[in-house]
Design a protein around this motif. Structure first.
Motif, PDB file in Angstrom:
ATOM      1  N   VAL A  46       0.859  -1.176   0.000  1.00 51.30           N
ATOM      2  CA  VAL A  46       0.000   0.000   0.000  1.00 51.30           C
ATOM      3  C   VAL A  46       0.900   1.232   0.000  1.00 51.30           C
ATOM      4  N   ILE A  47       0.598   2.192  -0.854  1.00 47.41           N
ATOM      5  CA  ILE A  47       1.323   3.465  -0.848  1.00 47.41           C
ATOM      6  C   ILE A  47       0.641   4.334   0.202  1.00 47.41           C
ATOM      7  N   VAL A  48       1.380   4.648   1.271  1.00 46.45           N
ATOM      8  CA  VAL A  48       0.777   5.377   2.384  1.00 46.45           C
ATOM      9  C   VAL A  48       1.009   6.885   2.295  1.00 46.45           C
ATOM     10  N   SER A  49       1.791   7.319   1.316  1.00 44.87           N
ATOM     11  CA  SER A  49       1.927   8.747   1.046  1.00 44.87           C
ATOM     12  C   SER A  49       0.872   9.118   0.000  1.00 44.87           C
ATOM     13  N   ASP A  50       0.995  10.259  -0.645  1.00 47.23           N
ATOM     14  CA  ASP A  50      -0.057  10.694  -1.573  1.00 47.23           C
ATOM     15  C   ASP A  50      -0.103   9.906  -2.879  1.00 47.23           C
ATOM     16  N   GLY A  51       0.980   9.201  -3.249  1.00 50.50           N
ATOM     17  CA  GLY A  51       0.962   8.372  -4.453  1.00 50.50           C
ATOM     18  C   GLY A  51       1.077   9.135  -5.762  1.00 50.50           C
ATOM     19  N   THR A  52       1.397  10.421  -5.699  1.00 51.24           N
ATOM     20  CA  THR A  52       1.588  11.207  -6.922  1.00 51.24           C
ATOM     21  C   THR A  52       2.897  11.993  -6.814  1.00 51.24           C
ATOM     22  N   VAL A  53       3.549  12.171  -7.955  1.00 51.77           N
ATOM     23  CA  VAL A  53       4.794  12.944  -8.002  1.00 51.77           C
ATOM     24  C   VAL A  53       4.628  14.037  -9.054  1.00 51.77           C
ATOM     25  N   PRO A  54       4.481  15.276  -8.623  1.00 46.11           N
ATOM     26  CA  PRO A  54       4.344  16.385  -9.577  1.00 46.11           C
ATOM     27  C   PRO A  54       5.714  16.965  -9.943  1.00 46.11           C
ATOM     28  N   TYR A  55       6.406  16.333 -10.905  1.00 46.57           N
ATOM     29  CA  TYR A  55       7.725  16.829 -11.304  1.00 46.57           C
ATOM     30  C   TYR A  55       7.649  18.254 -11.846  1.00 46.57           C
ATOM     31  N   GLY A  56       6.534  18.611 -12.464  1.00 46.26           N
ATOM     32  CA  GLY A  56       6.395  19.955 -13.025  1.00 46.26           C
ATOM     33  C   GLY A  56       7.198  20.107 -14.306  1.00 46.26           C
ATOM     34  N   THR A  57       7.585  21.331 -14.626  1.00 49.10           N
ATOM     35  CA  THR A  57       8.365  21.620 -15.826  1.00 49.10           C
ATOM     36  C   THR A  57       9.852  21.482 -15.499  1.00 49.10           C
ATOM     37  N   ASP A  71       8.860  15.216  -1.566  1.00 51.43           N
ATOM     38  CA  ASP A  71       7.668  14.400  -1.825  1.00 51.43           C
ATOM     39  C   ASP A  71       8.035  12.908  -1.869  1.00 51.43           C
ATOM     40  N   THR A  72       8.856  12.477  -0.905  1.00 50.22           N
ATOM     41  CA  THR A  72       9.226  11.066  -0.808  1.00 50.22           C
ATOM     42  C   THR A  72       7.963  10.234  -0.670  1.00 50.22           C
ATOM     43  N   GLN A  73       7.911   9.133  -1.392  1.00 54.75           N
ATOM     44  CA  GLN A  73       6.773   8.217  -1.324  1.00 54.75           C
ATOM     45  C   GLN A  73       7.076   7.120  -0.297  1.00 54.75           C
ATOM     46  N   ASN A  74       6.045   6.600   0.337  1.00 56.08           N
ATOM     47  CA  ASN A  74       6.201   5.554   1.346  1.00 56.08           C
ATOM     48  C   ASN A  74       5.321   4.374   0.988  1.00 56.08           C
ATOM     49  N   ALA A  75       5.915   3.172   1.037  1.00 56.01           N
ATOM     50  CA  ALA A  75       5.184   1.941   0.731  1.00 56.01           C
ATOM     51  C   ALA A  75       5.211   1.041   1.955  1.00 56.01           C
ATOM     52  N   ASP A 147      12.148   7.108  -3.237  1.00 50.41           N
ATOM     53  CA  ASP A 147      12.342   8.382  -3.926  1.00 50.41           C
ATOM     54  C   ASP A 147      12.530   8.097  -5.405  1.00 50.41           C
ATOM     55  N   LEU A 148      11.982   8.960  -6.229  1.00 48.75           N
ATOM     56  CA  LEU A 148      12.074   8.845  -7.686  1.00 48.75           C
ATOM     57  C   LEU A 148      12.818  10.053  -8.241  1.00 48.75           C
ATOM     58  N   GLN A 149      13.477   9.853  -9.374  1.00 49.89           N
ATOM     59  CA  GLN A 149      14.150  10.956 -10.060  1.00 49.89           C
ATOM     60  C   GLN A 149      13.952  10.781 -11.561  1.00 49.89           C
ATOM     61  N   ILE A 150      13.587  11.882 -12.219  1.00 49.92           N
ATOM     62  CA  ILE A 150      13.397  11.848 -13.663  1.00 49.92           C
ATOM     63  C   ILE A 150      14.530  12.616 -14.332  1.00 49.92           C
ATOM     64  N   GLY A 151      14.986  12.101 -15.471  1.00 47.63           N
ATOM     65  CA  GLY A 151      15.941  12.795 -16.329  1.00 47.63           C
ATOM     66  C   GLY A 151      15.255  13.064 -17.655  1.00 47.63           C
ATOM     67  N   SER A 165       3.483   5.925 -15.302  1.00 46.94           N
ATOM     68  CA  SER A 165       2.963   5.038 -14.251  1.00 46.94           C
ATOM     69  C   SER A 165       4.132   4.308 -13.613  1.00 46.94           C
ATOM     70  N   VAL A 166       4.225   4.424 -12.299  1.00 50.28           N
ATOM     71  CA  VAL A 166       5.215   3.677 -11.527  1.00 50.28           C
ATOM     72  C   VAL A 166       4.445   2.657 -10.706  1.00 50.28           C
ATOM     73  N   THR A 167       4.868   1.400 -10.778  1.00 46.72           N
ATOM     74  CA  THR A 167       4.169   0.322 -10.075  1.00 46.72           C
ATOM     75  C   THR A 167       5.101  -0.313  -9.060  1.00 46.72           C
ATOM     76  N   ILE A 168       4.587  -0.497  -7.845  1.00 44.49           N
ATOM     77  CA  ILE A 168       5.312  -1.197  -6.790  1.00 44.49           C
ATOM     78  C   ILE A 168       4.620  -2.554  -6.618  1.00 44.49           C
ATOM     79  N   GLN A 169       5.414  -3.614  -6.562  1.00 42.53           N
ATOM     80  CA  GLN A 169       4.892  -4.979  -6.453  1.00 42.53           C
ATOM     81  C   GLN A 169       5.445  -5.609  -5.177  1.00 42.53           C
ATOM     82  N   ALA A 170       4.585  -6.291  -4.419  1.00 44.64           N
ATOM     83  CA  ALA A 170       5.016  -7.082  -3.263  1.00 44.64           C
ATOM     84  C   ALA A 170       5.068  -8.539  -3.696  1.00 44.64           C
ATOM     85  N   THR A 171       6.183  -9.209  -3.377  1.00 42.02           N
ATOM     86  CA  THR A 171       6.365 -10.594  -3.813  1.00 42.02           C
ATOM     87  C   THR A 171       7.231 -11.349  -2.804  1.00 42.02           C
TER      88      THR A 171
END
Length: 173
Positions: A46-57, A71-75, A147-151, A165-171
């Motif tokens: 479960v993503i317990v943070s907001d689940g969105t990353v607004p990289y912007g321009t 805006d670190t995400q937490n799973a 944490d995510l980073q875009i180039g 779309s970023v997907t986190i999988q538990a396995t």
């Protein structure tokens, strides 16, 4: 003598029946039962943070991370067993076109998407929709940061906002 033999036979039969009646309960079978329970393994994240990353321009060849955005995400492992978390990213799409995910940003319409669970040591996702291991072992109800980073590509064929779309999988760890 005939009656005497008859009497002996009757006493013999009576004696055998008495012995059988007394010993027969000792030959009785006793039963008992064993109760058993089972729970199916449940892998759940479960993503317990907001689940969105607004990289912007972001400028061409530029980078931006969730650390920059604070805006670190937490799973959280929401399953009932210890789990490993995997992560994957899609290509960046819009009605105007697609940026393909890649290991570097030197080509037209090729962007880079990276992740870290240790706040800083980013690892690159090099192929769309291909899982990479994000964490080794997360106990039940434990949370990890992602944490995510875009180039951004060094050049693009069009400038519309992209969706990723970023997907986190538990396995199984």
């Amino acid at each position: 003598m005939k009656n005497k033999n008859k009497s002996i036979v009757v006493h013999l039969i009576a004696s055998i029946l008495s012995v059988l009646l007394i010993c027969l309960p000792a030959l009785a079978v006793d039963t008992n039962s064993i109760g058993a329970t089972v729970t199916a393994q449940n892998f759940s994240v479960v993503i317990v943070s907001d689940g969105t990353v607004p990289y912007g321009t972001v400028s061409l060849s530029g980078q931006k991370s969730t650390i920059d955005l604070t805006d670190t995400q937490n799973a959280r492992n929401n399953g009932n067993v210890t789990a490993k978390f995997n992560i994957k990213s899609s290509n960046a799409t819009s009605s105007g076109g697609t940026w393909t995910i890649g290991a570097a940003t030197g080509s037209i319409d090729v962007y880079m998407h990276q992740f870290t669970t240790t706040t800083g040591n980013f690892r690159t996702l090099t192929a769309a929709d291909t899982y990479a291991t994000a964490t080794g072992s997360i106990p039940v109800n434990a949370t990890t940061t992602i944490d995510l980073q875009i180039g951004i590509p060094s050049s693009v064929s069009e400038y519309s906002a992209k969706t990723i779309s970023v997907t986190i999988q538990a396995t199984t760890p």
